[in-house]
Enzyme design. Structure first.
Site, PDB file in Angstrom:
ATOM      1  N   PHE A 290       0.855  -1.190   0.000  1.00 30.37           N
ATOM      2  CA  PHE A 290       0.000   0.000   0.000  1.00 30.37           C
ATOM      3  C   PHE A 290       0.886   1.234   0.000  1.00 30.37           C
ATOM      4  CE2 PHE A 290      -2.305   3.613   1.562  1.00 30.37           C
ATOM      5  CZ  PHE A 290      -3.450   3.565   0.792  1.00 30.37           C
TER       6      PHE A 290
ATOM      7  N   ASP B 198       9.155   2.978   2.192  1.00 29.95           N
ATOM      8  CA  ASP B 198       7.953   3.755   2.504  1.00 29.95           C
ATOM      9  C   ASP B 198       7.697   3.611   4.006  1.00 29.95           C
ATOM     10  OD1 ASP B 198       5.452   4.770   2.986  1.00 29.95           O
ATOM     11  OD2 ASP B 198       4.521   3.903   1.201  1.00 29.95           O
TER      12      ASP B 198
ATOM     13  N   LYS C 152       2.193  11.236   7.403  1.00 31.39           N
ATOM     14  CA  LYS C 152       1.334  10.963   8.557  1.00 31.39           C
ATOM     15  C   LYS C 152       1.788  11.687   9.833  1.00 31.39           C
ATOM     16  CE  LYS C 152      -1.218   7.190   6.723  1.00 31.39           C
ATOM     17  NZ  LYS C 152      -0.896   6.029   5.922  1.00 31.39           N
TER      18      LYS C 152
END
Ligand SMILES: *Cc1c(COP(=O)(O)O)cnc(C)c1O
Length: 400
Positions: A140, A225, A254
């Site tokens: 993802f 990531d 985030k």
């Protein structure tokens, strides 16, 4: 207004691209959130790890208010007095030597993809248009067309083609498959240290170390990531530290803003970032003074409050206690730091129903797929509060 009415408005006027739990939140503090009727919940998702510092952290809030009163946006056409110090602090903390700031995680992933392609053509000598990037099954990395082009999740892809070429997929956690997929045109390997959205999938020990070694041998850029695993979530500042390696490009987002504002960045440990020249990439809001001031405070809080150490300590306790729970429907419990999951046997499913029951016990957690429930509370959580989650988990198990 009643919860029911808020939900009605969302359903009537909003696109239906999410299926949230039916709880309408209006306030948050630390690990706690309250709904519009005043019910209190322990937040075990932390906005997919964007609120590692806890909801409405007062120091980040102060930084945001103070900066909002002075200057919010200049665009990168001009310089601002927050960007330089943000770069410096982020580089010093992460041992990086260049930063490229963006807003959302997906934009930072796109930035990394563009950077390594250009590096492939201008430095590695790959023929124009031939660069390949290797990615993993069940990845993802976000929702843009290029990113969903290499997703294995049919929900994320179906109906959105034509897709961007130039990506190859290999199984996650399998070094032999990765090495076998490499060609002269391979410019990068893009991977999550732990696959969060896939259900907190942790690769075998030594995987990233071997990947690092293979990338060096084949002159391939290693892109990690760390949008979800980074900034303390796994009990280290960056999850790469568990394996004692350094990526060439590290993507964070985030929690970089503690949940106040979208802030992401690509960190570069090598000269890879130097391939970008003025005018070749950018973002109106990327690196704006408000984002930088918020991110500086959010980073400061992680260290000042020892949240990374706390994540390690509480996470270890949480996992050990989870392992003591035995129930015939639990296939596995796993986690690293405060990124944990319970996986039920696939034929049992029930993850969504389980989350609805947890909600009734005052714990908000999120199902991923039909049979996995993730637990990732803000990193400010204390031992007694981990116990509250554990009690709720145990109490709700008999729903099966
Ligand atoms: C959340 C996430 C993204 C995408 O970030 P957005 O800000 O939602 O675009 C990318 N990669 C990982 C690992 C993530 O968890």
């Amino acid at each position: 207004m009643q919860q029911r009415e808020f939900i009605g408005l969302e359903d009537q006027f909003g696109a239906h691209n999410y299926k949230p739990l039916d709880v309408v939140l209006s306030r948050g503090k630390g690990i706690w959130v309250w709904d519009v009727d005043g019910n209190k919940y322990l937040d075990c998702l932390a906005a997919y790890s964007a609120v590692n510092q806890g909801h409405c952290h007062p120091k980040i809030m102060q930084a945001m208010i103070a900066q909002a009163e002075k200057l919010t946006l200049t665009s990168r056409a001009f310089r601002n007095d927050q960007l330089g110090p943000f770069y410096q602090e982020l580089c010093e903390l992460t041992n990086s030597h260049k930063v490229l700031p963006m807003n959302s995680g997906a934009e930072a992933v796109e930035t990394a993809i563009k950077t390594v392609r250009k590096w492939g053509y201008t430095v590695k000598g790959v023929a124009e248009g031939r660069a390949e990037i290797i990615v993993c099954d069940n990845n993802f990395h976000g929702r843009t067309i290029s990113i969903v082009s290499f997703s294995t999740d049919e929900n994320a892809r179906a109906g959105f083609g034509p897709f961007t070429p130039g990506f190859k997929r290999v199984p996650f956690g399998n070094v032999a498959a990765f090495e076998a997929a490499i060609t002269d045109n391979t410019v990068a390997f893009l991977v999550e240290p732990i696959q969060g959205e896939a259900g907190v999938l942790i690769p075998p020990d030594g995987y990233l170390k071997q990947v690092r070694e293979i990338c060096d041998r084949h002159n391939i850029v290693l892109i990690l990531d760390e949008i979800q695993t980074g900034l303390g979530r796994t009990g280290r500042l960056l999850a790469e530290e568990h394996e004692g390696i350094e990526a060439d490009l590290t993507i964070i987002g985030k929690a970089l803003s503690g949940g106040f504002y979208p802030v992401s960045a690509v960190l570069s440990n090598t000269e890879v970032m130097d391939v970008l020249q003025p005018g070749e990439h950018g973002s109106t809001f990327g690196g704006n003074p408000l984002a930088c001031a918020v991110a500086r405070a959010a980073l400061q809080v992680l260290f000042d409050e020892k949240l990374i150490e706390n994540s390690d300590e509480q996470g270890e306790y949480f996992l050990n206690e989870l392992k003591k729970i035995s129930h015939p429907h639990i296939k596995e419990v796993r986690g690293r730091g405060l990124m944990l999951a319970i996986e039920f046997f696939p034929e049992v499913g029930g993850a969504r129903a389980y989350c609805n029951k947890l909600k009734e016990q005052g714990v908000l957690a999120k199902d991923t797929h039909e049979n996995i429930v993730r637990f990732a509370p803000p990193l400010v959580i204390k031992r007694e509060e981990v116990d509250m989650i554990l009690n709720a988990i145990k109490k709700v198990l008999p729903i099966f």
